[in-house]
Scaffold this motif. Structure first.
Motif, mmCIF file in Angstrom:
data_model
loop_
_atom_site.group_PDB
_atom_site.id
_atom_site.type_symbol
_atom_site.label_atom_id
_atom_site.label_comp_id
_atom_site.label_asym_id
_atom_site.label_seq_id
_atom_site.Cartn_x
_atom_site.Cartn_y
_atom_site.Cartn_z
ATOM 1 N N LYS A 1 0.736 -1.224 0.182
ATOM 2 C CA LYS A 1 -0.055 -0.026 0.053
ATOM 3 C C LYS A 1 0.897 1.070 -0.090
ATOM 4 C CE LYS A 1 -3.882 -2.239 0.488
ATOM 5 N NZ LYS A 1 -4.736 -2.450 -0.446
ATOM 6 N N ARG A 2 0.162 2.604 -0.284
ATOM 7 C CA ARG A 2 0.645 3.838 -0.111
ATOM 8 C C ARG A 2 1.681 4.272 -1.112
ATOM 9 N NH1 ARG A 2 -0.145 7.586 2.950
ATOM 10 N NH2 ARG A 2 1.975 7.784 3.614
ATOM 11 N N LYS B 1 1.582 -2.121 5.140
ATOM 12 C CA LYS B 1 0.490 -1.168 5.395
ATOM 13 C C LYS B 1 0.878 -0.904 7.028
ATOM 14 C CE LYS B 1 -3.468 0.661 5.458
ATOM 15 N NZ LYS B 1 -3.511 2.260 4.806
ATOM 16 N N ILE B 2 0.851 0.589 7.426
ATOM 17 C CA ILE B 2 1.042 1.006 8.773
ATOM 18 C C ILE B 2 0.242 2.062 9.080
ATOM 19 C CG2 ILE B 2 3.067 2.392 8.190
ATOM 20 C CD1 ILE B 2 4.467 1.428 10.464
ATOM 21 N N SER B 3 -0.180 2.289 10.336
ATOM 22 C CA SER B 3 -1.072 3.075 10.529
ATOM 23 C C SER B 3 -0.551 4.780 10.398
ATOM 24 C CB SER B 3 -1.693 3.207 11.891
ATOM 25 O OG SER B 3 -0.417 3.289 13.002
ATOM 26 N N LEU B 4 -1.125 5.521 9.969
ATOM 27 C CA LEU B 4 -0.500 6.929 9.809
ATOM 28 C C LEU B 4 -0.836 8.068 10.845
ATOM 29 C CD1 LEU B 4 -1.595 6.964 6.065
ATOM 30 C CD2 LEU B 4 0.461 6.232 6.796
ATOM 31 N N GLY B 5 0.043 8.767 11.084
ATOM 32 C CA GLY B 5 -0.122 9.602 12.127
ATOM 33 C C GLY B 5 0.100 11.188 11.767
ATOM 34 N N GLN C 1 -0.693 12.023 4.099
ATOM 35 C CA GLN C 1 -0.279 11.852 5.375
ATOM 36 C C GLN C 1 0.980 11.014 5.581
ATOM 37 O OE1 GLN C 1 -3.730 9.836 7.194
ATOM 38 N NE2 GLN C 1 -4.391 11.824 8.316
ATOM 39 N N GLY D 1 3.625 8.317 7.963
ATOM 40 C CA GLY D 1 3.766 7.482 9.263
ATOM 41 C C GLY D 1 5.207 7.316 9.355
#
Length: 92
Positions: free
Chosen positions: A26-27, A37-41, A76, A78
């Protein structure tokens, strides 16, 4: 005899290719390697604390490298993403 051995080595067929990395990550890497895939902060216009010895205290995120645009969606970032930022507060 040397010519016969050379023809035997050439007749074995093509060499097997190494396995290719999966393109289902992803991304927005656009095929340049895999990113999990990792959460975006943090998004653009985030004001964050700086934790290094450069003298900067607050950083303002201006852009995220490698993220394509989408209408009404803020880019965004991460952990591990490269960002462009400005120093808003700190020692010169």
């Amino acid at each position: 005899l040397a010519q016969g051995k050379a023809s035997q080595l050439q007749s074995n067929g093509p060499l097997p290719q190494p396995p290719q990395p999966p393109n289902a990550m992803k991304r927005g890497r656009a095929g340049r390697g895999a990113k999990l895939k990792i959460s975006l902060g943090c998004g653009v216009a985030t004001l964050m604390n700086c934790a290094d010895n450069s003298g900067a205290k607050n950083l303002y995120v201006v852009a995220v490298r490698g993220i394509g645009g989408r209408l009404n969606k803020i880019p965004q970032c991460g952990p591990g993403d490269m960002i462009l930022c400005t120093c808003k507060k700190g020692k010169p």
